[in-house]
Motif scaffolding. Structure first.
Motif, PDB file in Angstrom:
ATOM      1  N   CYS A  23     -31.005 -67.377 -71.412  1.00 40.87           N
ATOM      2  CA  CYS A  23     -30.611 -66.219 -72.221  1.00 40.87           C
ATOM      3  C   CYS A  23     -29.296 -66.424 -72.966  1.00 40.87           C
ATOM      4  O   CYS A  23     -28.853 -65.539 -73.708  1.00 40.87           O
ATOM      5  N   GLY A  24     -28.674 -67.596 -72.790  1.00 40.76           N
ATOM      6  CA  GLY A  24     -27.434 -67.868 -73.499  1.00 40.76           C
ATOM      7  C   GLY A  24     -27.323 -69.324 -73.901  1.00 40.76           C
ATOM      8  O   GLY A  24     -27.529 -70.224 -73.086  1.00 40.76           O
ATOM      9  N   LEU A  25     -27.038 -69.574 -75.182  1.00 42.55           N
ATOM     10  CA  LEU A  25     -26.764 -70.912 -75.708  1.00 42.55           C
ATOM     11  C   LEU A  25     -25.535 -70.824 -76.593  1.00 42.55           C
ATOM     12  O   LEU A  25     -25.411 -69.888 -77.394  1.00 42.55           O
ATOM     13  N   LYS A  26     -24.640 -71.804 -76.475  1.00 43.74           N
ATOM     14  CA  LYS A  26     -23.455 -71.796 -77.326  1.00 43.74           C
ATOM     15  C   LYS A  26     -22.918 -73.220 -77.492  1.00 43.74           C
ATOM     16  O   LYS A  26     -22.547 -73.881 -76.525  1.00 43.74           O
ATOM     17  N   TRP A  27     -22.888 -73.711 -78.736  1.00 44.14           N
ATOM     18  CA  TRP A  27     -22.271 -74.996 -79.044  1.00 44.14           C
ATOM     19  C   TRP A  27     -20.759 -74.816 -79.140  1.00 44.14           C
ATOM     20  O   TRP A  27     -20.282 -73.797 -79.651  1.00 44.14           O
ATOM     21  N   ASN A  28     -20.007 -75.826 -78.695  1.00 38.41           N
ATOM     22  CA  ASN A  28     -18.560 -75.778 -78.875  1.00 38.41           C
ATOM     23  C   ASN A  28     -18.210 -76.091 -80.323  1.00 38.41           C
ATOM     24  O   ASN A  28     -19.073 -76.500 -81.116  1.00 38.41           O
ATOM     25  N   SER A  29     -16.957 -75.901 -80.699  1.00 41.42           N
ATOM     26  CA  SER A  29     -16.566 -75.994 -82.099  1.00 41.42           C
ATOM     27  C   SER A  29     -16.736 -77.393 -82.675  1.00 41.42           C
ATOM     28  O   SER A  29     -16.995 -77.549 -83.872  1.00 41.42           O
ATOM     29  N   SER A  30     -16.600 -78.423 -81.858  1.00 40.62           N
ATOM     30  CA  SER A  30     -16.745 -79.794 -82.343  1.00 40.62           C
ATOM     31  C   SER A  30     -18.191 -80.255 -82.368  1.00 40.62           C
ATOM     32  O   SER A  30     -18.495 -81.326 -82.891  1.00 40.62           O
ATOM     33  N   ILE A  76     -38.250 -70.283 -94.973  1.00 39.06           N
ATOM     34  CA  ILE A  76     -38.172 -71.701 -95.311  1.00 39.06           C
ATOM     35  C   ILE A  76     -39.135 -72.502 -94.456  1.00 39.06           C
ATOM     36  O   ILE A  76     -39.859 -73.368 -94.941  1.00 39.06           O
ATOM     37  N   THR A  77     -39.139 -72.218 -93.172  1.00 41.76           N
ATOM     38  CA  THR A  77     -40.047 -72.911 -92.255  1.00 41.76           C
ATOM     39  C   THR A  77     -40.245 -72.072 -91.005  1.00 41.76           C
ATOM     40  O   THR A  77     -39.463 -71.160 -90.715  1.00 41.76           O
ATOM     41  N   GLN A  78     -41.298 -72.384 -90.267  1.00 44.51           N
ATOM     42  CA  GLN A  78     -41.562 -71.747 -88.983  1.00 44.51           C
ATOM     43  C   GLN A  78     -41.722 -72.819 -87.909  1.00 44.51           C
ATOM     44  O   GLN A  78     -42.301 -73.881 -88.157  1.00 44.51           O
ATOM     45  N   LEU A  79     -41.197 -72.532 -86.724  1.00 37.77           N
ATOM     46  CA  LEU A  79     -41.247 -73.480 -85.614  1.00 37.77           C
ATOM     47  C   LEU A  79     -42.080 -72.887 -84.482  1.00 37.77           C
ATOM     48  O   LEU A  79     -41.954 -71.711 -84.156  1.00 37.77           O
ATOM     49  N   TYR A  80     -42.914 -73.732 -83.877  1.00 39.17           N
ATOM     50  CA  TYR A  80     -43.816 -73.261 -82.828  1.00 39.17           C
ATOM     51  C   TYR A  80     -43.772 -74.193 -81.602  1.00 39.17           C
ATOM     52  O   TYR A  80     -44.806 -74.646 -81.122  1.00 39.17           O
ATOM     53  N   TYR A  81     -42.585 -74.460 -81.094  1.00 38.27           N
ATOM     54  CA  TYR A  81     -42.462 -75.378 -79.969  1.00 38.27           C
ATOM     55  C   TYR A  81     -42.467 -74.669 -78.614  1.00 38.27           C
ATOM     56  O   TYR A  81     -42.851 -75.259 -77.603  1.00 38.27           O
ATOM     57  N   HIS A  82     -42.045 -73.433 -78.583  1.00 36.19           N
ATOM     58  CA  HIS A  82     -41.944 -72.715 -77.305  1.00 36.19           C
ATOM     59  C   HIS A  82     -43.286 -72.114 -76.888  1.00 36.19           C
ATOM     60  O   HIS A  82     -44.169 -71.876 -77.723  1.00 36.19           O
ATOM     61  N   ASN A  83     -43.402 -71.855 -75.590  1.00 30.52           N
ATOM     62  CA  ASN A  83     -44.618 -71.245 -75.045  1.00 30.52           C
ATOM     63  C   ASN A  83     -44.457 -69.760 -74.777  1.00 30.52           C
ATOM     64  O   ASN A  83     -45.448 -69.041 -74.647  1.00 30.52           O
ATOM     65  N   GLU A  84     -43.210 -69.307 -74.676  1.00 28.51           N
ATOM     66  CA  GLU A  84     -42.945 -67.891 -74.454  1.00 28.51           C
ATOM     67  C   GLU A  84     -41.799 -67.451 -75.360  1.00 28.51           C
ATOM     68  O   GLU A  84     -41.292 -68.238 -76.149  1.00 28.51           O
ATOM     69  N   ARG A  85     -41.394 -66.188 -75.235  1.00 27.39           N
ATOM     70  CA  ARG A  85     -40.454 -65.600 -76.194  1.00 27.39           C
ATOM     71  C   ARG A  85     -39.170 -66.411 -76.312  1.00 27.39           C
ATOM     72  O   ARG A  85     -38.700 -67.021 -75.361  1.00 27.39           O
ATOM     73  N   VAL A  86     -38.597 -66.391 -77.508  1.00 27.52           N
ATOM     74  CA  VAL A  86     -37.355 -67.102 -77.806  1.00 27.52           C
ATOM     75  C   VAL A  86     -36.204 -66.108 -77.672  1.00 27.52           C
ATOM     76  O   VAL A  86     -36.080 -65.183 -78.466  1.00 27.52           O
ATOM     77  N   SER A  87     -35.350 -66.311 -76.671  1.00 28.56           N
ATOM     78  CA  SER A  87     -34.315 -65.332 -76.355  1.00 28.56           C
ATOM     79  C   SER A  87     -32.951 -65.658 -76.941  1.00 28.56           C
ATOM     80  O   SER A  87     -32.101 -64.768 -77.061  1.00 28.56           O
ATOM     81  N   THR A  88     -32.720 -66.926 -77.292  1.00 33.31           N
ATOM     82  CA  THR A  88     -31.387 -67.311 -77.745  1.00 33.31           C
ATOM     83  C   THR A  88     -31.446 -68.509 -78.686  1.00 33.31           C
ATOM     84  O   THR A  88     -32.295 -69.393 -78.525  1.00 33.31           O
ATOM     85  N   ILE A  89     -30.559 -68.509 -79.686  1.00 31.35           N
ATOM     86  CA  ILE A  89     -30.481 -69.568 -80.697  1.00 31.35           C
ATOM     87  C   ILE A  89     -29.012 -69.891 -80.949  1.00 31.35           C
ATOM     88  O   ILE A  89     -28.176 -68.986 -81.023  1.00 31.35           O
ATOM     89  N   SER A  90     -28.710 -71.185 -81.085  1.00 37.01           N
ATOM     90  CA  SER A  90     -27.364 -71.610 -81.453  1.00 37.01           C
ATOM     91  C   SER A  90     -27.475 -72.852 -82.323  1.00 37.01           C
ATOM     92  O   SER A  90     -28.431 -73.627 -82.188  1.00 37.01           O
TER      93      SER A  90
END
Length: 390
Positions: free
Chosen positions: A211-218, A158-172
């Motif tokens: 290396c860790g990202l986590k949104w809470n339920s709300s 759908i799309t590609q994002l190029y904001y980081h300068n090094e490897r992307v280790s975590t997504i939430s």
């Protein structure tokens, strides 16, 4: 032993095991095989009013069945060349009952409803993070610092994002926000409603790889952990740092928000720490710490049985199951051992009947946690049952 060889070029070996010989379960594979794959309560040592209030306010129905967790794995999928890298997040079991796994430069999807395995994509760079944004959209981070948002139905990017300068280790993600981070230490928050997923907030406080990202339920608070030993809480409304939870003395990758006590965050420390810590996210206070004796690699809550599951590194490479009904008295009830290397990733099926663990020994092991839900709820959760049938 049953074998299943899919039609795709990648030879994905599926096995079903019922015997108790772990050495037979964990076998060596050649280079041509590619994954497809009532006691009285004790006195509280934390203010009773706070935890009891939350416990009563957010009480969930508990299954009254007495269950048996078998120490024998139910299934094993080969995962040749899976990255033995503590900082990556390359496995996630989605609410659509599909397991996504990154192996080198490919992403595979294993549909647990029909055992179907599909190669979603092949890139020029190695996969370093996967995350289900919703039932049909997968976010994929790469070693070249790029991110792809992929429609798994059409298998189109759908799309590609190029904001980081090094490897992307975590997504939430949470509602309209997609948060990403990695080795450049920066957390970018993208608005998924915008055509180009414009960045609406940037968090900069960590000094080493996140290396860790986590949104809470709300969707109000984002927790982040990094190789700088910091555990930080970020406020969505203010788009700023709200609290620093201090206490870990090694990298913080493993973290999980408690489903029935939404103000409680649990985190795990790396090799020099080995502790699971329980936090009040309102105050940043650590009210319980458990020394597990080994690196904490992943954490998952099992609300159906009010349990916490953790996976570990050297020396036992174990999966630990903790009774967390009374969160401040969480205690170990069982350990599962079959892996021959640190257990880096955990995934739980939507009906909470199965656990998947992935390790550097190039295997995905499936464990039976409880009975399946044979009702309409299960059918709704597995609505994408035929998602990958052509």
């Amino acid at each position: 032993m049953d074998r299943f060889i899919p039609k795709s070029k990648s030879k994905l070996l599926y096995q079903s095991h019922t015997q108790s010989n772990y050495n037979d379960l964990l076998y060596h594979i050649n280079e041509e095989k590619v994954l497809n794959f009532g006691n009285q309560k004790q006195q509280h040592n934390y203010p009773i009013s706070f935890l009891d209030q939350l416990h009563n306010q957010y009480r969930l129905p508990i299954q009254q069945t007495v269950r048996q967790i078998s120490s024998v794995p139910e299934k094993i999928l080969d995962a040749p060349d899976i990255a033995d890298d503590f900082y990556l997040n390359i496995l996630e079991w989605g609410n659509n009952n599909v397991l996504s796994v990154g192996l080198q430069n490919k992403v595979y999807l294993w549909n647990a409803s029909n055992q179907h395995i599909e190669q979603l994509l092949q890139a020029t760079s190695n996969v370093t993070a996967v995350h289900w944004i919703n039932d049909h959209i997968l976010g994929v981070g790469f070693d070249d610092a790029s991110i792809k948002i992929v429609d798994v139905c059409s298998q189109q990017t759908i799309t590609q994002l190029y904001y980081h300068n090094e490897r992307v280790s975590t997504i939430s993600s949470s509602f309209e926000l997609l948060s990403t981070s990695g080795r450049d230490n920066v957390i970018f928050n993208h608005d998924l409603r915008e055509k180009n997923n414009n960045v609406v907030g940037v968090f900069q406080k960590h000094t080493q790889e996140v290396c860790g990202l986590k949104w809470n339920s709300s969707g109000t608070t984002l927790s982040s952990g990094a190789n700088d030993n910091q555990l930080l809480l970020w406020d969505k409304r203010q788009m700023s740092l709200r609290l620093s939870c201090e206490g870990h003395c090694a990298a913080v990758k493993a973290m999980a928000w408690c489903p029935w006590l939404p103000n409680i965050l649990v985190s795990g420390g790396g090799s020099n720490d080995k502790n699971i810590k329980f936090w009040n996210s309102d105050t940043g206070l650590c009210f319980k710490s458990i020394d597990t004796g080994s690196q904490v690699c992943a954490l998952q809550f099992l609300p159906r049985y009010r349990e916490l599951i953790s996976s570990h590194g050297f020396s036992k490479f174990q999966i630990s199951i903790w009774n967390a009904e009374v969160i401040q008295q969480a205690k170990l009830v069982q350990e599962l051992q079959a892996h021959k290397s640190r257990v880096l990733h955990l995934g739980i099926s939507p009906d909470q009947s199965m656990l998947c663990s992935a390790a550097g020994d190039e295997t995905l092991i499936f464990w039976r946690l409880g009975t399946e839900q044979n009702n309409q709820d299960k059918q709704e959760m597995c609505s994408s049952k035929n998602l990958f049938l052509r």
